[in-house]
Design an enzyme around this catalytic site. Sequence first.
Site, short mmCIF file in Angstrom:
data_model
loop_
_atom_site.label_atom_id
_atom_site.label_comp_id
_atom_site.label_asym_id
_atom_site.label_seq_id
_atom_site.Cartn_x
_atom_site.Cartn_y
_atom_site.Cartn_z
CB THR A 21 1.80 -1.42 6.69
OG1 THR A 21 2.25 -1.16 5.36
CG2 THR A 21 2.74 -0.69 7.63
CE1 TYR A 42 0.51 3.51 7.69
CE2 TYR A 42 1.84 2.51 5.95
CZ TYR A 42 0.72 2.50 6.77
OH TYR A 42 -0.18 1.48 6.67
C1 UD1 Z 1 0.34 1.44 -0.15
C2 UD1 Z 1 0.16 2.52 0.88
C3 UD1 Z 1 0.82 2.21 2.17
C4 UD1 Z 1 0.68 0.77 2.58
C5 UD1 Z 1 1.11 -0.11 1.44
C6 UD1 Z 1 1.02 -1.57 1.80
C7 UD1 Z 1 -0.01 4.93 0.36
C8 UD1 Z 1 0.66 6.06 -0.36
N1 UD1 Z 1 0.67 3.77 0.33
O1 UD1 Z 1 1.60 1.54 -0.71
O2 UD1 Z 1 0.23 2.98 3.14
O3 UD1 Z 1 1.48 0.51 3.67
O4 UD1 Z 1 0.23 0.17 0.36
O5 UD1 Z 1 -0.28 -1.88 2.15
O6 UD1 Z 1 -1.06 5.12 0.88
N2 UD1 Z 1 0.86 4.37 -8.65
C9 UD1 Z 1 0.84 4.99 -9.87
N3 UD1 Z 1 -0.08 6.00 -10.07
C10 UD1 Z 1 -0.96 6.38 -9.09
C11 UD1 Z 1 -0.93 5.73 -7.84
C12 UD1 Z 1 0.00 4.74 -7.64
O7 UD1 Z 1 1.62 4.68 -10.77
O8 UD1 Z 1 -1.75 7.31 -9.35
C13 UD1 Z 1 1.82 3.26 -8.43
C14 UD1 Z 1 2.80 3.47 -7.32
O9 UD1 Z 1 3.94 4.18 -7.77
C15 UD1 Z 1 3.11 2.02 -6.92
C16 UD1 Z 1 1.78 1.30 -7.15
O10 UD1 Z 1 1.06 2.13 -8.07
O11 UD1 Z 1 4.06 1.47 -7.79
C17 UD1 Z 1 0.96 1.13 -5.90
O12 UD1 Z 1 0.84 2.38 -5.24
P1 UD1 Z 1 -0.20 2.62 -4.04
O13 UD1 Z 1 -1.52 2.08 -4.40
O14 UD1 Z 1 -0.11 4.04 -3.62
O15 UD1 Z 1 0.37 1.68 -2.89
P2 UD1 Z 1 1.83 1.62 -2.24
O16 UD1 Z 1 2.57 2.86 -2.43
O17 UD1 Z 1 2.46 0.36 -2.71
#
Ligand code: UD1
Length: 344
Positions: free
Chosen positions: A127, A154
């Site tokens: 990752t 993780y």
């Molecule tokens: C995800 C994974 C991680 C993996 C990485 C790279 C989780 C929590 N994270 O990270 O396992 O290693 O991809 O592949 O499973 N966001 C919002 N609102 C939401 C959800 C997310 O604003 O409801 C934002 C987050 O703050 C972030 C972005 O969207 O800025 C992406 O978030 P997310 O899809 O959870 O992925 P990562 O945290 O980047």
Amino acid sequence: MYKNKSILITGGAGYIGSHLAKQLLCTTDYNITILDNLSTGSRDTLDRLLLFREFSFIEMDLNDFEKLGELLRQNSFDCIIHFAGSIVVPESVKDPLKYYMNNTVNTINLVKCAVESKVKKFIFSSTAAVYGETDQLPEVGVSESFPLNPINPYGMSKLMSERVLEDTAAAYNDFRYVIFRYFNVAGADINYTNGSLEPRIGHRFPNATHLIKIASECAAGKREKMSIFGKDFNTPDGTGVRDYIHVDDLADAHLKAISYLDDNPSDIFNAGYGRGYSVREVIGAMKACSDSDFPVETAPRREGDTPAIIADNRKIKSKMGWIPKFDDISLICQSAYQWEKTND
Ligand code: UD1
């Protein structure tokens, strides 16, 4: 005489594993065995994969070392593709031992069994979380040689497994690996029926935390509203920026890695498109492709979120000849939405 290659896919009933299984089952070159404990993977996904072609399924937890050793001794797998693992960052902070057991200890044992059973190729899901905090702005991609500094259990659990693979391959000439460091994987099976996008498999994950999954649930009416976590990052619109890669392109990289290992040394590759989209842009793309206008609130930053991370993907493109086909945020959102809309 040509013999079909035997491939073991751990976590093949899960999201990324099932998309690779689909691609392998679409050819006749491989005998496929899927191993999954069905904790997050689903039987329904396996049933859908059976529509492509036959494969073996073994319901087993990787912590059953005895059974696993037996399985590998009894089958001569050409390649193991190891997807099975735990992936939720906040959960890893609360329950680190679950992550070190599931992602590190079980991987060490799988690698040990692989070496003992003379398996020559190992492909591992790592990752971008191994890079940890990056002060990089979106236009500067993170290359594989970027300092490794995971900021949560993780990422560390995956990094430790990477090291186990590196040391093992250095000690055993016949054992080679490809490690993929995934950026933000999203979307669902690109399949058109009579001109309309109809994914046959997709992302099933209870209590999703991933942005595109959550936005697609809102668009499909399964969730009332969503939050943007933080609007004051040092990014062009203040929201977090990520490199979203379509799951079929990622699966294709794994397919390529199998033959890549025939005549190339072990290596580590970033898997991303090399461009970033902000949370706002992603939500905009989801609303546009679904023609829905779900409510979006602002919430404080999520603990441990980095402002922006995108891949430098020059290595995977030049060394492996990987050519992404679905580098299109609106197609990624559309496939996720279509999947969500038509599945429970
Ligand atoms: C995800 C994974 C991680 C993996 C990485 C790279 C989780 C929590 N994270 O990270 O396992 O290693 O991809 O592949 O499973 N966001 C919002 N609102 C939401 C959800 C997310 O604003 O409801 C934002 C987050 O703050 C972030 C972005 O969207 O800025 C992406 O978030 P997310 O899809 O959870 O992925 P990562 O945290 O980047």
